[in-house]
Design a protein around this motif. Structure first.
Motif, PDB file in Angstrom:
ATOM      1  N   SER A   1      10.711 -26.820  36.591  1.00 35.07           N
ATOM      2  CA  SER A   1      11.825 -26.667  37.491  1.00 35.07           C
ATOM      3  C   SER A   1      12.706 -27.942  37.372  1.00 35.07           C
ATOM      4  O   SER A   1      11.944 -28.680  38.464  1.00 35.07           O
TER       5      SER A   1
ATOM      6  N   ASP B   1      16.512 -29.138  39.820  1.00 39.74           N
ATOM      7  CA  ASP B   1      17.685 -29.081  40.053  1.00 39.74           C
ATOM      8  C   ASP B   1      18.675 -30.250  39.362  1.00 39.74           C
ATOM      9  O   ASP B   1      18.269 -31.400  39.043  1.00 39.74           O
TER      10      ASP B   1
ATOM     11  N   TRP C   1      26.248 -27.359  40.803  1.00 35.81           N
ATOM     12  CA  TRP C   1      25.161 -28.068  40.979  1.00 35.81           C
ATOM     13  C   TRP C   1      24.202 -27.153  40.670  1.00 35.81           C
ATOM     14  O   TRP C   1      23.623 -24.961  40.780  1.00 35.81           O
TER      15      TRP C   1
ATOM     16  N   ARG D   1      20.306 -24.855  39.508  1.00 35.86           N
ATOM     17  CA  ARG D   1      18.553 -24.853  39.574  1.00 35.86           C
ATOM     18  C   ARG D   1      17.560 -24.072  37.770  1.00 35.86           C
ATOM     19  O   ARG D   1      18.149 -22.413  38.359  1.00 35.86           O
TER      20      ARG D   1
ATOM     21  N   TYR E   1      18.496 -19.423  34.837  1.00 36.57           N
ATOM     22  CA  TYR E   1      19.807 -20.203  36.206  1.00 36.57           C
ATOM     23  C   TYR E   1      20.261 -19.693  37.438  1.00 36.57           C
ATOM     24  O   TYR E   1      20.459 -19.034  36.482  1.00 36.57           O
TER      25      TYR E   1
ATOM     26  N   LYS F   1      23.050 -27.105  48.102  1.00 35.00           N
ATOM     27  CA  LYS F   1      22.874 -28.481  47.452  1.00 35.00           C
ATOM     28  C   LYS F   1      23.887 -28.870  48.875  1.00 35.00           C
ATOM     29  O   LYS F   1      23.614 -30.133  48.849  1.00 35.00           O
TER      30      LYS F   1
END
Length: 653
Positions: free
Chosen positions: A278, A280, A289, A291, A305, A312
């Motif tokens: 994974s 970010d 942002w 992930r 995602y 964030k």
């Protein structure tokens, strides 16, 4: 039923038409040989035969349909009962379950009777029942076959995901809904540990794709060449193209700027090393942002995602808050440090380290026993008691006097706060403040307050003893407080007024001079202000006042308040005016005495010098005496006038 009705209607029309044509042709052929009575009999027989034929035809068709329906119902019942997936039938209006199959009994743990005692929302977890009821209300009836993915709960309380396909039908004249249920419970674990899948990878991946369509996260799969093999609606919408245009495209073709980026490297690593990963990543184009979660499977990777911008931003805000807090603590003049339950130093701020360096000649390091830095047996004992109270979960706040080496006697305040993690005290945070200056200032303030109280008391007594109109002008809000004298002297029943209330009552002839004088006084900074003017009374008359005031200044030397008193000087002012009037009249008398009396007297004196004292009989003396007599008469007239004026003055007084 609709098909049967159409079939019967068509059959009835065909049979009726054929019968009418044939019977009419036969009657027409033999009509000439029959009497009218016979023709009537034939028509009756023809009608009865029509009814008989129609009944036979309808009976045959009905029997065929009944046998077909029985066979269909038997087939449906067999399919319903033996279907490997759970199936249910429930009333569209009441949502009451009517029938369930064996697979449903096995999956949910309920018997047929127990199922029939339930409604559809009761198959869901409690938190899902209200939304389920709302959905059922909004979708009654269904216009077409419907499918959905929801959570169900078994008799044992176990919650699992299912896919439901539903269709509305009529059963025995009743509107019902038939549901076919597919168990998706394995898909949740499939998403969590897809990397552990073996031979079932492809099957579960297909099921995972079904779930992916129902989630808000973006999802797509890539083969080993990074070609997109599947994408859910969220990802398709993100690309801004249709699904058929996206499937089969290379990932780097769609995202050329992502080459050698962290997401690209993680996807390649997942393909080569077959491990879940994974990352970010930030997209500056849309200030977002994401992930990204990458799960490898045989032949490619599945990528999830989701937008974590808010998370964030919260992390960034928390980091900034921590940095600001650390800066605030280290810039504080207060001594702040923490120790564990074994008295070992954990951390200390800059003030703590600098003070320790000044006291013991060095800066302590984490792990040292904090008790070794204490001094004085009595203080060490008290410190140990406070520390133990904090370890026991209490917050301790103490103020004490301490003779500090190098510094001298100080007044200190110490706060001991327990550090609690998971319900256990793991340490104590200690804050020590030097409050010597504050306490000294407080003592001075108390002394000043006592002095001020005494002054206020004197002021109140003076205020009660005087008849003057005492005033207190606050220049910040331009308001004036008046004592009882404003009513006693001038008849106004007021307590607090704007300054303009006072200036409006200054005599128009005096107002400009008074206000100019007050303005000049505020500029020059003289402490005392004094002026005499006429002031309007409540009854419309004017009184002469002597107004005096003293200023109070702030630290910048600006006047902020002015306290003074208005004294009624009307009587003294009138007395002075009367004295002035008397002085004018006295000056007039003096002028009479000095001018009008001096002339005749000077004449008398001159004539006396001419009088011949040696020879009284001198004829010239007779003339001189006559002249003296005339002058004496003039003097007498002047004296008479002076006496008259004096009498008038005495009378006026």
């Amino acid at each position: 039923m609709r098909r049967l009705a159409i079939r019967l209607a068509v059959l009835y029309v065909l049979v009726s038409a054929a019968y009418i044509i044939i019977s009419d042709a036969i009657v027409a052929g033999v009509g000439d040989a029959l009497s009218p009575e016979d023709i009537v009999t034939v028509e009756v027989v023809k009608g009865l035969l029509f009814v008989l034929v129609s009944g036979v035809v309808f009976a045959i068709v009905g029997l065929q349909y009944a046998r077909s329906a029985e066979k269909s119902e038997s087939n449906f019942a067999l399919v319903f009962a033996e279907h490997p997936d759970p199936m249910m039938i429930y009333d569209v209006e009441t949502w009451r379950l009517l029938e369930t199959n064996a697979a449903a009994h096995e999956k949910y743990g309920y018997s047929g009777e127990e199922f029939r005692a339930l409604t559809v929302p009761e198959l869901h977890p409690p938190q899902d029942r209200e939304p389920t009821a709302t959905f059922l209300k909004d979708h009654r009836p269904l216009r077409a076959e419907s499918s959905s993915i929801v959570r169900h709960r078994g008799k044992d309380g176990r919650i699992f995901w299912v896919s439901i396909r539903s269709r509305d039908v009529k059963l025995n004249g009743r509107k019902v809904r038939i549901c076919s249920i597919t168990d998706l419970s394995d898909l949740t674990s499939a998403r969590r540990d897809i990397e552990a899948m073996t031979a079932e990878e492809q099957r579960i991946l297909v099921m995972l794709k079904v779930v992916a369509e129902s989630i808000e996260d973006g999802f797509y799969t890539l083969d080993r060449s990074l070609t997109i093999t599947h994408a859910n609606k969220t990802f398709i919408d993100f690309l801004g193209m249709s699904g058929k245009d996206a499937i089969g495209r290379n990932w780097l073709e769609l995202f050329p700027e992502a080459r050698d980026s962290e997401p690209h490297l993680r996807i390649v690593a997942a393909l080569e090393e077959r491990r879940t990963t994974s990352v970010d990543t930030y997209d500056p184009r849309i200030d977002t942002w994401y992930r990204v979660l990458v799960y490898p499977f045989e032949g490619g990777v599945a990528v999830f995602y989701r937008d974590v911008s808010l998370e964030k931003k919260n992390e960034l805000a928390l980091r900034h808050e921590k940095e600001n807090l650390s800066t605030l603590i280290n810039n504080s003049d207060e001594v702040i440090y923490s120790i564990d339950t074994q008295h070992r130093l954990l951390v200390g701020n800059t003030a703590y380290l600098e003070n320790m360096e000044r006291l013991i000649g060095r800066r302590p390091v984490p792990g040292e026993d904090a008790r070794s830095f204490l001094f004085g047996e009595a203080f060490t004992s008290r410190w140990a008691d406070w520390f133990q109270q904090a370890v026991n979960g209490q917050r301790v706040d103490q103020e004490f006097d301490l003779d500090v080496p190098v510094v001298g006697k100080r007044i200190l305040n110490a706060a001991f706060n327990p550090i609690i993690v998971d319900g256990q005290t793991v340490g104590v945070a200690i804050r020590v403040s030097d409050v010597t200056t504050a306490r000294t200032h407080e003592r001075r303030l108390r002394e000043q307050a006592a002095q001020l109280s005494e002054v206020v008391e004197r002021y109140e007594k003076l205020n009660q003893a005087t008849n003057d109109a005492v005033w207190d002008w606050s220049m910040r809000d331009d308001s004036v407080f008046w004592n009882h004298g404003i009513n006693t002297l001038f008849g106004y029943d007021v307590g607090r007024t704007p300054l303009s209330w006072w200036s409006d009552r200054v005599h128009p002839d005096d107002r400009e001079e008074v206000l100019d004088h007050l303005t000049q006084w505020s500029v020059t900074g003289r402490s005392m202000w004094r002026h005499e003017y006429r002031f309007l009374c409540a009854d419309g008359s004017y009184r002469w006042v002597l107004d005096r005031g003293s200023a109070i200044y702030d630290e910048q030397g600006t006047p902020i308040r002015m306290i003074g008193a208005m004294q009624d000087i009307t009587a003294s002012r009138l007395y002075l005016e009367r004295i002035e009037e008397i002085n004018v009249r006295l000056r007039e008398i003096a002028q009479i005495a000095s001018h009008e009396l001096r002339g005749p007297l000077a004449t008398v004196l001159s004539l006396l010098n001419l009088f011949n004292k040696e020879s009284i009989e001198d004829p010239e003396n007779t003339r001189i005496i006559g002249m003296i007599e005339t002058s004496a008469t003039d003097v007498d007239a002047v004296i008479h006038r002076i006496v008259q004026r004096t009498a008038e003055l005495e009378r006026d007084l």
